[in-house]
Motif scaffolding. Structure first.
Motif, short mmCIF file in Angstrom:
data_model
loop_
_atom_site.label_atom_id
_atom_site.label_comp_id
_atom_site.label_asym_id
_atom_site.label_seq_id
_atom_site.Cartn_x
_atom_site.Cartn_y
_atom_site.Cartn_z
N GLY A 106 53.53 49.99 32.11
CA GLY A 106 53.49 50.10 33.56
C GLY A 106 53.34 48.75 34.22
O GLY A 106 53.04 47.74 33.59
N VAL A 107 53.53 48.74 35.53
CA VAL A 107 53.40 47.52 36.32
C VAL A 107 52.81 47.90 37.67
O VAL A 107 53.14 48.96 38.24
N LEU A 108 51.92 47.09 38.16
CA LEU A 108 51.38 47.27 39.51
C LEU A 108 52.11 46.29 40.42
O LEU A 108 51.87 45.09 40.37
N PRO A 109 53.05 46.76 41.24
CA PRO A 109 53.85 45.86 42.06
C PRO A 109 52.99 45.05 43.04
O PRO A 109 51.92 45.49 43.47
N PHE A 110 53.46 43.87 43.38
CA PHE A 110 52.76 43.03 44.35
C PHE A 110 52.62 43.76 45.67
O PHE A 110 53.55 44.41 46.16
N GLN A 111 51.43 43.66 46.28
CA GLN A 111 51.16 44.25 47.59
C GLN A 111 50.96 43.18 48.65
O GLN A 111 50.91 43.50 49.84
N VAL A 112 50.82 41.94 48.25
CA VAL A 112 50.63 40.82 49.17
C VAL A 112 51.89 39.98 49.20
O VAL A 112 52.35 39.50 48.16
N ASP A 113 52.45 39.80 50.38
CA ASP A 113 53.70 39.07 50.54
C ASP A 113 53.51 37.57 50.27
O ASP A 113 52.44 37.02 50.51
N LYS A 114 54.56 36.94 49.78
CA LYS A 114 54.50 35.51 49.48
C LYS A 114 54.16 34.68 50.72
O LYS A 114 53.49 33.65 50.63
N LEU A 296 49.66 43.27 35.88
CA LEU A 296 48.99 43.30 37.17
C LEU A 296 49.31 42.03 37.95
O LEU A 296 49.42 40.95 37.37
N PRO A 297 49.44 42.15 39.29
CA PRO A 297 49.95 41.02 40.09
C PRO A 297 48.89 39.99 40.44
O PRO A 297 47.76 40.30 40.82
N MET A 298 49.28 38.73 40.34
CA MET A 298 48.38 37.63 40.66
C MET A 298 49.21 36.45 41.17
O MET A 298 50.31 36.18 40.68
N TYR A 299 48.69 35.77 42.16
CA TYR A 299 49.27 34.49 42.57
C TYR A 299 48.40 33.39 41.97
O TYR A 299 47.17 33.49 42.00
N ALA A 300 49.03 32.39 41.43
CA ALA A 300 48.28 31.32 40.77
C ALA A 300 48.81 29.97 41.20
O ALA A 300 50.01 29.80 41.45
#
Length: 382
Positions: A106-114, A296-300
């Protein structure tokens, strides 16, 4: 394995996953292409000894990728599942990995826009008032990358027995050597035991050795209810790290966390009957154990300041920002000086109040003295 890239039928551009529509979207002409989701629920795999011994992360060298945008052959890191061509900027995504690797469940799609994540990062920097002033100029949009971080999730039904010592307080009254009555609280300890039943759902264990586990925990909670069956479309425009923590190793951490949770539950249960608790022992059996491999989505982003590297993570679902940053010696010195000044003012004020209190009784006596007089030949004298 076939590499897959998604082209826009309108202008031929490369489609990327769009947070707002939760679909593929062309950044050039705005064409939106819905993602066809698989029917049914996420697959929960039975956690067996065979699975833990056979599903393992392997050290991989780089892979040669062919960009379908310009044809360049690019070497990408073995732990990357998505990449951007350095020559034409086209995004390409592996629909499948090699046979000896595990495709995510599974994948949790990004919810926060770039675009919003840049503002979140700038606000976070503004709040670091111990950081050097020039740090706010370090933000670079192209350095803040969206990446899917691998996790293992574990479910289990736990049947546990616990034993502990429960303490009850009582007050003892007695007379001291000086004859005064003294009250003392003593604790009587009694053995106690009980049983617990609990279902653990989606215990998350990071499957990345590269990400700082402490920093990952600080980025906060992920709502795994929004995890959807894996599809490479969600990775278009983003990166994804291949897991580097084995299932067996991750399971050990999950069990450790479950046992700590059971101990906490036992503590709470004992404290419903006693005033204190100590020496808690829990013996648990786990059944119907399952696992999933999810992204899971993360910005780094990572930046260097005066030769030292710092990393910042932003939760791609909630927008929570956590990271390390340099501390300005000047600002720290100013904070210490301010604290000293405040302590000095408090001391000066308290000392002044004490001096006034010491002199106040004498002033009151002088001010409130009754006039003295006596009469002489009918004349009053003061």
């Amino acid at each position: 394995m076939e590499e897959k890239i998604y082209y826009c039928e309108g202008c031929g551009g490369v489609l990327e996953f769009d947070v707002g529509t939760q679909s593929l979207k062309c950044p050039n002409c705005g064409t939106v292409v819905p993602i066809l989701k698989e029917e049914g629920r996420l697959v929960e795999h039975s956690l067996t000894r065979h699975a833990m011994q056979t599903i393992r992360a392997e050290e991989k060298s780089t892979h040669t990728m062919v960009c379908r945008g310009c044809g360049a052959r690019i070497e990408v890191e073995g732990t990357s599942r998505a990449a951007e061509c350095p020559y034409c900027g086209s995004d390409y995504v592996l629909a499948e990995r090699e046979m000896d690797a595990v495709i995510p469940d599974g994948v949790l799609p990004f919810q926060v826009d770039k675009n919003r994540v840049g503002e979140l990062f700038r606000q976070w920097l503004k709040g670091r008032w111990l950081a050097p002033g020039e740090l706010k100029h370090l933000y670079q949009k192209d350095r803040l990358q969206g990446i899917y971080v691998p996790y293992w999730t574990f479910d289990a039904k736990a049947d546990a027995r616990y034993s502990a010592m429960g303490g009850r307080h009582r007050t003892v009254t007695r007379k001291g050597p000086d004859g005064k009555t003294e009250h003392k609280i003593v604790t009587d300890w009694y053995p106690t035991s009980g049983s617990l039943r609990h279902f653990f759902d989606d215990i998350l264990v990071p499957a990345s050795e590269k990400m700082d586990s402490g920093l990952l925990r600080r980025t906060g909670y992920f709502g795994t209810q929004q995890v959807v069956p894996y599809g490479p479309e969600y990775l278009s425009g983003y990166s994804a790290e291949c897991y580097t923590v084995d299932l067996d190793e991750a399971h050990e951490e999950a069990v450790d966390r479950m046992e700590r949770e059971l101990e906490s539950m036992a503590r709470s249960e004992v404290l419903q009957r006693y005033d204190e608790v100590m020496s808690i022992r829990v013996q648990a059996e786990y059944r119907d154990e399952t696992y999933k491999h999810v992204l899971l989505p993360m910005y780094a982003t990572a930046y260097t300041y005066k030769g030292k590297s710092y990393r910042v993570l932003i939760n791609g679902q909630s927008g929570r920002v956590e990271g390390d940053y340099p501390k300005s010696p000047v600002r720290i010195g100013g904070l210490i000086l301010l604290a000293v000044l405040i302590l000095g003012l408090v001391y000066w004020y308290s000392s002044g109040s004490k001096m006034q209190a010491d002199t106040l009784p004498m002033e009151q006596v002088l001010d409130t003295t009754e006039p003295q007089w006596q009469g002489t030949n009918g004349t009053e004298r003061y």
